[in-house]
Design an enzyme around this catalytic site. Sequence first.
Site, PDB file in Angstrom:
ATOM      1  N   TYR A   1     -11.985   7.318 -12.542  1.00  0.00           N
ATOM      2  CA  TYR A   1     -12.118   6.000 -11.874  1.00  0.00           C
ATOM      3  C   TYR A   1     -12.721   4.990 -12.848  1.00  0.00           C
ATOM      4  CZ  TYR A   1     -13.491   2.678  -8.178  1.00  0.00           C
ATOM      5  OH  TYR A   1     -13.647   1.558  -7.381  1.00  0.00           O
TER       6      TYR A   1
ATOM      7  N   THR B   1     -20.118  -1.706  -1.134  1.00  0.00           N
ATOM      8  CA  THR B   1     -19.831  -2.610  -0.017  1.00  0.00           C
ATOM      9  C   THR B   1     -19.564  -1.776   1.230  1.00  0.00           C
ATOM     10  OG1 THR B   1     -18.939  -4.243  -1.532  1.00  0.00           O
ATOM     11  CG2 THR B   1     -18.276  -4.460   0.752  1.00  0.00           C
TER      12      THR B   1
ATOM     13  N   ASP C   1       0.865  -1.188   0.000  1.00  0.00           N
ATOM     14  CA  ASP C   1       0.000   0.000   0.000  1.00  0.00           C
ATOM     15  C   ASP C   1       0.897   1.232   0.000  1.00  0.00           C
ATOM     16  OD1 ASP C   1      -2.111   1.978   0.832  1.00  0.00           O
ATOM     17  OD2 ASP C   1      -3.253   0.150   1.176  1.00  0.00           O
TER      18      ASP C   1
ATOM     19  N   ASP D   1       4.142   2.240  -3.980  1.00  0.00           N
ATOM     20  CA  ASP D   1       3.144   2.701  -4.948  1.00  0.00           C
ATOM     21  C   ASP D   1       3.235   1.794  -6.177  1.00  0.00           C
ATOM     22  OD1 ASP D   1       1.649   3.935  -6.889  1.00  0.00           O
ATOM     23  OD2 ASP D   1       2.629   5.894  -6.708  1.00  0.00           O
TER      24      ASP D   1
ATOM     25  N   GLY E   1       2.557  -7.845 -15.195  1.00  0.00           N
ATOM     26  CA  GLY E   1       3.927  -8.271 -15.508  1.00  0.00           C
ATOM     27  C   GLY E   1       4.481  -9.154 -14.409  1.00  0.00           C
TER      28      GLY E   1
ATOM     29  N   TYR F   1      -3.838  -9.786 -21.201  1.00  0.00           N
ATOM     30  CA  TYR F   1      -2.816 -10.686 -20.650  1.00  0.00           C
ATOM     31  C   TYR F   1      -3.331 -12.119 -20.587  1.00  0.00           C
ATOM     32  CZ  TYR F   1       1.142  -7.735 -19.505  1.00  0.00           C
ATOM     33  OH  TYR F   1       2.260  -6.951 -19.596  1.00  0.00           O
TER      34      TYR F   1
END
Length: 311
Positions: free
Chosen positions: A146, A176, A32, A57, A103, A160
């Site tokens: 967002y 939630t 985090d 980050d 990745g 991917y």
Amino acid sequence: MKKVLITGAAGFLGSHLCDRFIADGYSVIGMDNLITGSMDNIAHLMPLEEFTFYHHDVSQFVHVPDELDYILHFASPASPIDYLKMPIQTLKVGSLGTHNLLGLAKAKNARFMIASTSEVYGDPLVHPQTEDYWGNVNPIGPRGVYDEAKRFQEAMTMAYHTYHGIETRIVRIFNTYGPRMRVNDGRVLPAFFSQAIRGEGLTVFGDGQQTRSFCYVDDLVEGIVRLLKSDYHLPVNIGNPSEVTINEFAQEIIDLVGNSKAHLINKPLPVDDPKQRRPDITKAQTILGWSPKVSRAEGLKRTFGYFKEVV
Ligand code: UDP
């Protein structure tokens, strides 16, 4: 011991996921950058040998020396006022962060899950929302940072999956709630609980006729774990289909808190605020055998216990 990397580990959902995987006997790496998360949410995990925390980050290159079985990407500012304050970080964590973690998943041969959202449906013209609905999103509105980051995140994850053969899971999370929501994150439930406890006006935006469907966090976590372990790679809605208007929701919280000074006041409706939202959970029910167990009355009671302590 299986190992899982959880990004956004110090956030509301991330910290509950860390708890669940620790309880299930996993070794957990929590990551985090703490721009919206809080170490308070994982302080109880820090002394555990099975838990490691990286302050990082994920929009920057992510290095993890360990082998990984699962990667759950749950880092992002997640409330409308957070992503208004941090529009660039919101775009970066959903796009660059997702790319970095995919990745990593490829390098580690790990199964990868993203926290997508009902916001991919925008202000929906189909109700309730099924996974095959493509949505009604304004890319340049205040919520676009967002919504589009999350839509890109889904696209990147599918790429991917199809191009690199990575095992991927996409959970579309609807509203939630539960303990550890940030008191000042601006979302409706923390706002209403703190206002009701303080005996202030509950700030109903617009006419309060817009609807949401609120899922208790323990139900959500169970749905996430089931999806992760399933062999289903297409998006799955996880949420509670019990729909309520914001006016009704405010009244439920006033009744529960029982502070006679609490009352309703109206504020302007934010731009592009979705008018209605309710998940169609047929897929979750049939594929995962999952449906929510905690009623709103019970979930609100448990959540009140938390807000009483922190407000
Ligand atoms: N809302 C409100 N008062 C508040 C905060 C939110 O009436 O103090 C409304 C908001 O306009 C929206 C709903 O509650 O219609 C849910 O808002 P929230 O920010 O929790 O999440 P969203 O579902 O919009 O992402």
